[in-house]
Design a protein around this motif. Structure first.
Motif, PDB file in Angstrom:
ATOM      1  N   GLY A   9       0.887  -1.457  -0.054  1.00 16.97           N
ATOM      2  CA  GLY A   9       0.111   0.021   0.042  1.00 16.97           C
ATOM      3  C   GLY A   9       0.995   1.253   0.013  1.00 16.97           C
ATOM      4  O   GLY A   9       0.215   2.424  -0.134  1.00 16.97           O
ATOM      5  N   GLY A  10       2.125   1.106  -0.202  1.00 18.92           N
ATOM      6  CA  GLY A  10       2.876   2.411  -0.145  1.00 18.92           C
ATOM      7  C   GLY A  10       2.807   2.947  -1.333  1.00 18.92           C
ATOM      8  O   GLY A  10       2.448   2.610  -2.417  1.00 18.92           O
ATOM      9  N   GLY A  11       3.599   4.242  -1.459  1.00 25.06           N
ATOM     10  CA  GLY A  11       3.262   5.252  -2.683  1.00 25.06           C
ATOM     11  C   GLY A  11       4.581   4.964  -3.461  1.00 25.06           C
ATOM     12  O   GLY A  11       5.600   4.480  -3.130  1.00 25.06           O
ATOM     13  N   PRO A  12       4.679   5.785  -4.612  1.00 28.05           N
ATOM     14  CA  PRO A  12       5.770   5.675  -5.390  1.00 28.05           C
ATOM     15  C   PRO A  12       6.947   6.199  -4.922  1.00 28.05           C
ATOM     16  O   PRO A  12       8.083   5.692  -5.260  1.00 28.05           O
ATOM     17  CB  PRO A  12       5.383   6.342  -6.838  1.00 28.05           C
ATOM     18  N   VAL A  13       6.873   7.203  -4.117  1.00 24.26           N
ATOM     19  CA  VAL A  13       8.087   7.956  -3.514  1.00 24.26           C
ATOM     20  C   VAL A  13       8.840   6.942  -2.759  1.00 24.26           C
ATOM     21  O   VAL A  13      10.179   6.467  -2.717  1.00 24.26           O
ATOM     22  CB  VAL A  13       7.757   9.182  -2.959  1.00 24.26           C
ATOM     23  N   ALA A  14       8.116   6.346  -1.794  1.00 26.25           N
ATOM     24  CA  ALA A  14       8.394   5.380  -0.932  1.00 26.25           C
ATOM     25  C   ALA A  14       9.096   4.348  -1.745  1.00 26.25           C
ATOM     26  O   ALA A  14      10.307   3.519  -1.065  1.00 26.25           O
ATOM     27  CB  ALA A  14       7.754   4.992   0.204  1.00 26.25           C
ATOM     28  N   ALA A  15       8.428   3.685  -2.647  1.00 26.61           N
ATOM     29  CA  ALA A  15       9.092   2.587  -3.212  1.00 26.61           C
ATOM     30  C   ALA A  15      10.193   2.726  -4.177  1.00 26.61           C
ATOM     31  O   ALA A  15      11.048   1.966  -4.113  1.00 26.61           O
ATOM     32  CB  ALA A  15       7.948   2.029  -4.253  1.00 26.61           C
ATOM     33  N   ALA A  16      10.405   4.133  -4.663  1.00 26.39           N
ATOM     34  CA  ALA A  16      11.459   4.418  -5.549  1.00 26.39           C
ATOM     35  C   ALA A  16      12.680   4.677  -4.565  1.00 26.39           C
ATOM     36  O   ALA A  16      13.763   4.334  -4.820  1.00 26.39           O
ATOM     37  CB  ALA A  16      11.365   5.579  -6.222  1.00 26.39           C
ATOM     38  N   ALA A  17      12.272   5.271  -3.280  1.00 32.38           N
ATOM     39  CA  ALA A  17      13.578   5.335  -2.443  1.00 32.38           C
ATOM     40  C   ALA A  17      14.045   4.165  -1.606  1.00 32.38           C
ATOM     41  O   ALA A  17      15.351   4.009  -1.719  1.00 32.38           O
ATOM     42  CB  ALA A  17      13.069   6.345  -1.277  1.00 32.38           C
ATOM     43  N   THR A  18      13.015   3.387  -1.562  1.00 33.14           N
ATOM     44  CA  THR A  18      13.877   1.922  -0.897  1.00 33.14           C
ATOM     45  C   THR A  18      14.596   1.304  -2.188  1.00 33.14           C
ATOM     46  O   THR A  18      15.597   0.655  -1.712  1.00 33.14           O
ATOM     47  CB  THR A  18      12.399   1.030  -0.656  1.00 33.14           C
ATOM     48  N   GLY A  19      14.031   1.296  -3.284  1.00 33.48           N
ATOM     49  CA  GLY A  19      14.932   0.550  -4.284  1.00 33.48           C
ATOM     50  C   GLY A  19      16.346   1.327  -4.594  1.00 33.48           C
ATOM     51  O   GLY A  19      17.215   0.747  -4.749  1.00 33.48           O
ATOM     52  N   LEU A  20      16.232   2.579  -4.566  1.00 34.84           N
ATOM     53  CA  LEU A  20      17.672   3.446  -4.796  1.00 34.84           C
ATOM     54  C   LEU A  20      18.564   2.893  -3.737  1.00 34.84           C
ATOM     55  O   LEU A  20      19.819   3.033  -3.920  1.00 34.84           O
ATOM     56  CB  LEU A  20      17.163   4.750  -4.710  1.00 34.84           C
ATOM     57  N   LEU A  21      18.003   3.070  -2.340  1.00 34.20           N
ATOM     58  CA  LEU A  21      18.931   2.888  -1.326  1.00 34.20           C
ATOM     59  C   LEU A  21      19.569   1.531  -1.314  1.00 34.20           C
ATOM     60  O   LEU A  21      20.634   1.222  -1.258  1.00 34.20           O
ATOM     61  CB  LEU A  21      18.082   2.926   0.274  1.00 34.20           C
ATOM     62  N   LEU A  22      18.666   0.257  -1.856  1.00 40.77           N
ATOM     63  CA  LEU A  22      19.331  -0.835  -2.145  1.00 40.77           C
ATOM     64  C   LEU A  22      20.231  -0.911  -3.163  1.00 40.77           C
ATOM     65  O   LEU A  22      21.194  -1.717  -3.021  1.00 40.77           O
ATOM     66  CB  LEU A  22      18.056  -1.888  -2.285  1.00 40.77           C
ATOM     67  N   ASN A  23      20.211  -0.188  -4.140  1.00 42.57           N
ATOM     68  CA  ASN A  23      20.903  -0.343  -5.280  1.00 42.57           C
ATOM     69  C   ASN A  23      22.135   0.690  -5.259  1.00 42.57           C
ATOM     70  O   ASN A  23      22.804   0.732  -6.351  1.00 42.57           O
ATOM     71  CB  ASN A  23      20.222   0.056  -6.401  1.00 42.57           C
ATOM     72  N   THR A  24      22.381   1.369  -4.220  1.00 40.67           N
ATOM     73  CA  THR A  24      23.749   2.469  -4.080  1.00 40.67           C
ATOM     74  C   THR A  24      24.984   1.647  -3.989  1.00 40.67           C
ATOM     75  O   THR A  24      25.967   2.089  -4.242  1.00 40.67           O
ATOM     76  CB  THR A  24      23.582   3.090  -2.695  1.00 40.67           C
TER      77      THR A  24
END
Length: 231
Positions: free
Chosen positions: A76-91
């Motif tokens: 149920g999360g939004g696109p901002v939280a989803a994108a931020a989580t993915g970016l942090l994992l991919n750093t």
């Protein structure tokens, strides 16, 4: 692509180097294909249209980031939280890029295309070799092979998920926690500091979940990294 690691068996020294490379790349592509099938099917089962995980795979090409982003959407999360989580994992791929930059080539088109193919697996193939030509060959063979295998398998999984309907009955909904657990376990073996940070992050996420939107507790869990610095 991607936070899931593969371990190959002992290298057969009797095989020519190129043949060993092709064999090892094929095995990793097979493993990635299985994960890609699961990702495509579970993404569709989570309510996403079939084309979204396919487009995400083409543009992002990072398995761990994609799994995490879809998990946030599914919760149920939004696109901002989803994108931020993915970016942090991919750093982490930023460090990989510095380590394998010589294998990408010298031209800007080659570097731009190669940057999209930097993953845990391609970095491992490159770092296992010292000869410049062998490093370039390993990078492009593994990178292009994994890109093709991942995207084809995600497409097949997404279409299969659409046809199957509710994939929960097959247990595919367990793919998210299973993959994320597989990503975390290798780091937990590194030392007590990593285990303390993981435990603190988990406690923060669990405590924040009832009060904050989906995805935000995961970001707050990064506060556990403070324990790693102290250790």
């Amino acid at each position: 692509m991607r936070t899931v690691q593969r371990t190959l068996g002992p290298t057969d020294r009797t095989l020519p180097a190129d043949r060993r490379l092709r064999r090892d790349v094929a095995l990793v592509c097979l493993a990635d294909g299985v994960v890609g099938l699961s990702f495509g099917a579970v993404a569709v089962a989570s309510g996403l249209p079939w084309w979204l995980p396919v487009l995400m795979s083409l543009l992002v090409f990072a398995g761990s980031a994609q799994f995490s982003a879809v998990a946030v959407f599914a919760a149920g999360g939004g696109p901002v939280a989803a994108a931020a989580t993915g970016l942090l994992l991919n750093t982490r791929t930023a460090a990989f890029s510095l380590a394998v930059t010589d294998a990408l080539g010298t031209s800007w088109p080659a570097r731009l295309a190669g940057a999209h193919l930097v993953t845990d697996e391609t970095a491992a193939f490159v770092l296992a070799r010292t000869d410049p030509e062998a490093r370039r060959r390993a990078f492009w063979l593994s990178g292009l092979g994994l890109f093709a295998a991942w995207n084809v398998s995600v497409l097949v999984g997404a279409l299969a998920g659409s046809a199957l309907g509710d994939t929960d009955r097959f247990g595919l909904d367990a793919a998210f926690p299973a993959v994320l657990l597989a990503l975390v376990l290798p780091a937990l073996r590194d030392g007590r500091g990593a285990r303390r940070a993981a435990a603190a992050g988990a406690a923060i996420a669990v405590a924040a979940t009832p009060f904050l939107p989906a995805g935000v507790p995961v970001l707050l869990a990064l506060g556990g990294l403070a324990l790693t610095r102290r250790s």
